[in-house]
Design an enzyme around this catalytic site. Structure first.
Site, PDB file in Angstrom:
ATOM      1  N   GLY A  67       0.832  -1.193   0.000  1.00  0.00           N
ATOM      2  CA  GLY A  67       0.000   0.000   0.000  1.00  0.00           C
ATOM      3  C   GLY A  67       0.869   1.246   0.000  1.00  0.00           C
ATOM      4  O   GLY A  67       2.105   1.189   0.135  1.00  0.00           O
ATOM      5  N   TRP A  68       0.237   2.380  -0.149  1.00  0.00           N
ATOM      6  CA  TRP A  68       0.964   3.647  -0.271  1.00  0.00           C
ATOM      7  C   TRP A  68       1.950   3.852   0.876  1.00  0.00           C
ATOM      8  O   TRP A  68       3.127   4.149   0.674  1.00  0.00           O
ATOM      9  CB  TRP A  68      -0.046   4.781  -0.333  1.00  0.00           C
ATOM     10  N   THR A  69       1.513   3.664   2.110  1.00  0.00           N
ATOM     11  CA  THR A  69       2.363   3.964   3.257  1.00  0.00           C
ATOM     12  C   THR A  69       3.418   2.908   3.508  1.00  0.00           C
ATOM     13  O   THR A  69       4.504   3.205   3.998  1.00  0.00           O
ATOM     14  CB  THR A  69       1.489   4.126   4.518  1.00  0.00           C
ATOM     15  N   GLU A  93       3.959   0.429  -4.474  1.00  0.00           N
ATOM     16  CA  GLU A  93       3.752   1.723  -5.129  1.00  0.00           C
ATOM     17  C   GLU A  93       5.021   2.581  -5.022  1.00  0.00           C
ATOM     18  O   GLU A  93       5.132   3.389  -4.117  1.00  0.00           O
ATOM     19  CB  GLU A  93       2.545   2.424  -4.513  1.00  0.00           C
ATOM     20  N   THR A 111      -6.847   2.736 -11.548  1.00  0.00           N
ATOM     21  CA  THR A 111      -7.306   3.796 -12.444  1.00  0.00           C
ATOM     22  C   THR A 111      -8.177   4.799 -11.685  1.00  0.00           C
ATOM     23  O   THR A 111      -9.347   5.019 -12.001  1.00  0.00           O
ATOM     24  CB  THR A 111      -8.075   3.178 -13.628  1.00  0.00           C
ATOM     25  N   TYR A 112      -7.591   5.403 -10.695  1.00  0.00           N
ATOM     26  CA  TYR A 112      -8.215   6.465  -9.913  1.00  0.00           C
ATOM     27  C   TYR A 112      -7.100   7.311  -9.326  1.00  0.00           C
ATOM     28  O   TYR A 112      -5.911   6.989  -9.482  1.00  0.00           O
ATOM     29  CB  TYR A 112      -9.118   5.895  -8.805  1.00  0.00           C
TER      30      TYR A 112
END
Length: 617
Positions: free
Chosen positions: A348-350, A390, A457-458
């Protein structure tokens, strides 16, 4: 991107404009060039060092050395040296310390990889630039040739395999023999880069295949001294049959932190009707720390005691219960809805920053994740692993420079560990701009090892650009005035297809939330702003279930909705725009769709219902 928060704080989806994807076209070659050399037999110790060139993406390549103890006593350490021609060099390496003096390169074992028992092997790899091959190789001061008899050469490449009797679940393969000065011992057969069999003859029947699926096969010979030769050419085949349109994947993320401020629990998936309409759940997130997968939030994951009214089965947890928390609730949900498959999502991002260190030893990383997911306490809960990095060889919250091949290396290592019947997926960027994040990593080369990609896709646009221009965060298509070409779903999917990723391995991402600005006077997209609009959990971010009432949609553009209410401007998907997006998914023959995340939907599941209805035949 996918956000993350710590336990006992409101969930916060840290944002980025990097939801993105583009395309240089990486060329994936099946371990084409093999260079092998060998040590004259010594009294009790002898070893080989074998070089294989993995993938080549034009301006760079991946190389791998395999060291094997062919003697009768343990080797305590090893050093491999070789020459590269001018213009060819190592840019990064893993599982060995690689240095150079001019064109002479030296690789020394890591402290944990020096000891090799008789018959044992170890490998190290690197990314490089240039087109040259290694020469003048030495291993511990002697030749790398490694044969037990001086001058023993490795086998040649077998002939490119052919196929016959291809059914929906099996294929018969045949190839012409390799040659070797001492004799060929046997052949290893590889499907999509993973070894599926070893035979002494020139035929092999592969079983357990899936209908309407593309496969790639290569063959490698082994001689009587256990030296491996070059790989054969690759043979492509597709099993017959058609995919039932009704079998589209309908997946959504369940976030562990939703049990805190959001008061969103696994039971909500049952009471809202969501569980009956989805096929897969990604449980987010596990962490990646110190080179391995770890639990992200033990309290939410498996310690929290649920009361009867919060539980899927209506039974309260007891203090001495072996498993509690979300994991146990997911177990109960699967009992009521046995069609659902659950994947444990890591990163995830973090928590993506840990992938770079983890990929210094891909096999150990894969083993740690598999062992965690298959912990006997909750092994029955999970059906697979989702890797949410990511981003590989690009920047998100942190930056990685491991090289384009790292995503393929990771996929290979995980598939080798989990086997062919285990779900393995990845959430990937959707940056379709020239030179964007898809160009940074070999997603096409990694695709054969993943069941599918969750294309995010967001979050193409948002109030991280505080003054605007206002734009929908999840446009399906481009439109006049879009702030950045290539930042839309259709462009992302088209780029991935053009790079060679099969349509059925792509899932379209949709957001169950909106992104917004304040200080906006223009109703249509493209207006200026003064900053992010206020949100319940994060500035510029709000759930659909809130926005549908507080700021109803006033228009659509690029296939998604937007809304102007007072000084605020929001963009988000509605049941109507999701219906259109799902129709597009079917027209593109994609594998299905997925949502981030389930807690943003209404209590009766308006958005998941639109996804389900839109993907029906």
């Amino acid at each position: 991107m996918h956000g993350l928060r710590k336990r006992l704080t409101p969930p916060e989806r840290l944002s980025t404009r990097s939801r993105i994807v583009a395309a240089l076209t990486a060329l994936i070659l099946p371990l084409a060039a093999l260079v092998v050399i060998a040590t004259p037999a010594q009294a009790a110790t002898s070893a080989t060092a074998t070089y294989a060139k993995g993938s080549d993406w034009g301006n760079g390549f991946e190389g791998k050395w395999t060291i094997k103890n062919t003697g009768t006593t343990t080797i305590s350490s090893w050093t491999v040296e070789w020459d590269f021609p001018a213009g060819t060099r190592v840019t990064s390496a893993w599982d060995a310390d690689v240095t150079n003096t001019g064109n002479r390169w030296t690789a020394k074992n890591k402290s944990w990889a020096g000891s090799l028992a008789p018959g044992a092997t170890t490998t190290f790899g690197f990314n490089g630039t240039g087109t040259g091959s290694p020469s003048n190789c030495s291993l511990n001061g002697g030749s790398c040739d490694g044969g037990t008899v001086p001058g023993d050469n490795p086998p040649s490449a077998p002939g490119t395999p052919t196929s016959s009797s291809v059914t929906e679940t099996s294929a018969a393969l045949a190839w012409t023999a390799a040659t070797d000065d001492k004799g060929v011992k046997n052949y290893d057969i590889y499907r999509d880069g993973a070894k599926v069999g070893t035979v002494t003859g020139l035929t092999f029947t592969d079983t357990g295949l899936t209908k309407a699926t593309d496969y790639s096969y290569t063959v490698q010979a082994r001689d009587t001294a256990d030296q491996l030769g070059a790989f054969s050419g690759a043979h492509q085949l597709r099993t017959p049959g058609t995919v039932n349109p009704g079998s589209k994947i309908k997946m959504a993320y369940f976030t562990q932190w939703g049990v805190y401020g959001r008061n969103f629990h696994v039971k909500n998936l049952d009471t809202s009707g969501t569980a009956a309409k989805i096929t897969h759940i990604n449980y987010a997130f596990g962490n990646v720390q110190n080179g391995r997968c770890t639990i992200g939030d033990s309290y939410a994951d498996y310690e929290k005691a649920y009361t009867a009214d919060q539980s899927v089965d209506g039974v309260a947890d007891t203090w001495d219960q072996p498993l509690r928390g979300n994991f146990n609730q997911l177990r109960e949900l699967k009992k009521k809805h046995p069609h659902i498959k659950v994947l444990f999502s890591f990163g995830g991002w973090t928590w993506s920053g840990g992938f770079t260190q983890a990929m210094q030893n891909p096999a150990a990383f894969a083993e740690s994740c598999y062992n965690l997911v298959e912990d006997p306490r909750w092994a029955d809960v999970f059906d697979g692993i989702d890797l949410d990095w990511e981003y590989p060889n690009a920047c998100g919250l942190t930056c990685d420079s491991s090289g384009p091949a790292v995503i393929k290396t990771m996929a290979q290592a995980f598939r080798a560990k989990v086997g062919n019947n285990y779900l393995l997926t990845a959430a990937i960027t959707a940056d379709a701009s020239n030179g964007g994040k898809i160009d940074k990593a070999d997603y096409a080369g990694a695709a054969p090892f993943f069941n599918w990609y969750n294309v995010m896709t967001y979050d193409f646009f948002g109030a991280w650009a505080a003054q605007g221009p206002t734009a929908p965060h999840s446009p399906l298509t481009s439109y006049p005035g879009i702030p950045q070409e290539g930042f839309n779903s259709a462009a992302a999917i088209a780029k991935l297809k053009a790079k060679g990723v099969a349509s059925e391995k792509l899932l379209l991402g949709v957001g169950f939330y909106g992104r917004g600005w304040t200080g906006v006077t223009q109703a249509t997209p493209g207006g200026t702003a003064t900053g992010p609009a206020a949100g319940t959990y994060e500035p510029g971010f709000e759930d659909y279930k809130v926005l549908k009432n507080t700021c109803p949609a006033t228009g659509t553009i690029g296939g998604t909705a937007y809304a102007k209410c007072g000084n605020n401007w929001w963009s988000y998907d509605t049941p109507a725009t999701l219906t259109s997006k799902m129709s597009w998914v079917k027209s593109q023959n994609l594998g299905g769709s997925f949502a981030w995340d389930l807690s943003g939907d209404t209590s009766n599941g308006e958005l998941i219902t639109a996804m389900d209805n839109g993907l029906k035949p």
